[in-house]
Design a protein around this motif. Structure first.
Motif, mmCIF file in Angstrom:
data_model
loop_
_atom_site.group_PDB
_atom_site.id
_atom_site.type_symbol
_atom_site.label_atom_id
_atom_site.label_comp_id
_atom_site.label_asym_id
_atom_site.label_seq_id
_atom_site.Cartn_x
_atom_site.Cartn_y
_atom_site.Cartn_z
ATOM 1 N N LEU A 99 0.977 -1.275 0.021
ATOM 2 C CA LEU A 99 0.046 0.053 0.216
ATOM 3 C C LEU A 99 1.017 1.224 -0.017
ATOM 4 O O LEU A 99 0.586 2.382 -0.958
ATOM 5 N N LEU A 100 1.999 1.379 0.854
ATOM 6 C CA LEU A 100 2.667 2.251 0.814
ATOM 7 C C LEU A 100 3.368 2.461 -0.527
ATOM 8 O O LEU A 100 3.766 3.891 -0.920
ATOM 9 N N GLY A 102 2.426 1.566 -3.557
ATOM 10 C CA GLY A 102 1.289 2.251 -4.481
ATOM 11 C C GLY A 102 0.838 3.602 -4.132
ATOM 12 O O GLY A 102 0.793 4.336 -5.163
ATOM 13 N N THR A 103 0.855 4.084 -2.945
ATOM 14 C CA THR A 103 0.758 5.294 -2.715
ATOM 15 C C THR A 103 1.805 6.032 -3.119
ATOM 16 O O THR A 103 1.608 7.432 -3.921
ATOM 17 N N GLY A 104 2.916 5.882 -3.024
ATOM 18 C CA GLY A 104 4.190 6.688 -3.440
ATOM 19 C C GLY A 104 4.343 6.479 -4.951
ATOM 20 O O GLY A 104 4.774 7.939 -5.293
ATOM 21 N N THR A 105 3.959 5.560 -5.520
ATOM 22 C CA THR A 105 3.910 5.617 -6.763
ATOM 23 C C THR A 105 2.717 6.601 -7.532
ATOM 24 O O THR A 105 3.130 7.437 -8.349
ATOM 25 N N ALA A 106 1.650 6.721 -6.890
ATOM 26 C CA ALA A 106 0.588 7.689 -7.332
ATOM 27 C C ALA A 106 1.060 9.074 -7.076
ATOM 28 O O ALA A 106 1.033 9.904 -7.943
ATOM 29 N N LEU A 107 1.506 9.243 -5.848
ATOM 30 C CA LEU A 107 2.165 10.664 -5.606
ATOM 31 C C LEU A 107 2.941 11.107 -6.149
ATOM 32 O O LEU A 107 3.231 12.296 -6.645
ATOM 33 N N CYS A 111 6.904 5.251 -11.135
ATOM 34 C CA CYS A 111 7.574 4.132 -10.101
ATOM 35 C C CYS A 111 9.303 4.172 -10.419
ATOM 36 O O CYS A 111 9.680 5.141 -11.108
#
Length: 152
Positions: A99-100, A102-107, A111
């Motif tokens: 989850l972290l 994925g969140t970092g990738t979105a923010l 990637c």
């Protein structure tokens, strides 16, 4: 109690893997005019199955790329090579980590492969900041888990 972690030194395999990653990034840019970032490729591929706003229409090459990632270790094993992978036993920690990431990738709008391999090669300032950020976060995380929390 210090954890002992053995890392096998594999310069030729590592060099070969790096060359293949670079070659695939150049091919995706040359053939499709796109960045070979796994997060973007996956989002574009899944956009055909799950409704995502502004999903690209060029899903065929994206699915082929992802299937190639999955097929590569199977091909290595089929020709007699060994593929080893270790996965932590703590499934809760793995879910939180996923989850972290994925969140970092979105923010971060991308990637590690998109920013680290392709963005830095294009001398992108935004990618340089992203890579510095996720590398620092990775260093801090490893230090905390191994030396402060004792290895979870």
């Amino acid at each position: 109690m210090e954890m002992e972690i053995e890392t096998t030194f594999t310069p030729l395999a590592s060099l070969g893997g790096g060359v293949l990653i670079g070659l695939s990034a150049v091919m995706v840019m040359g053939l499709f005019g796109r960045i070979a970032g796994i997060a973007g490729i996956t989002q574009g591929a899944v956009g055909g199955v799950v409704p995502i706003s502004a999903a690209p229409r060029d899903r065929d090459w994206r699915w082929a790329f992802l299937l190639g990632l999955l097929a590569a270790p199977l091909v290595i094993m089929a020709v007699g090579g060994a593929v080893t992978q270790t996965v932590p036993q703590n499934l809760f920690a793995m879910a939180i980590a996923g989850l972290l990431v994925g969140t970092g990738t979105a923010l971060g709008s991308g990637c590690t492969s998109g920013h680290g391999v392709c963005g830095l090669a294009r001398l992108s300032g935004r990618s340089l900041v992203a890579v510095a950020t996720f590398m620092t976060a990775g260093f801090v995380t490893v230090f905390l888990i191994r030396h402060v929390l004792g290895g979870l």
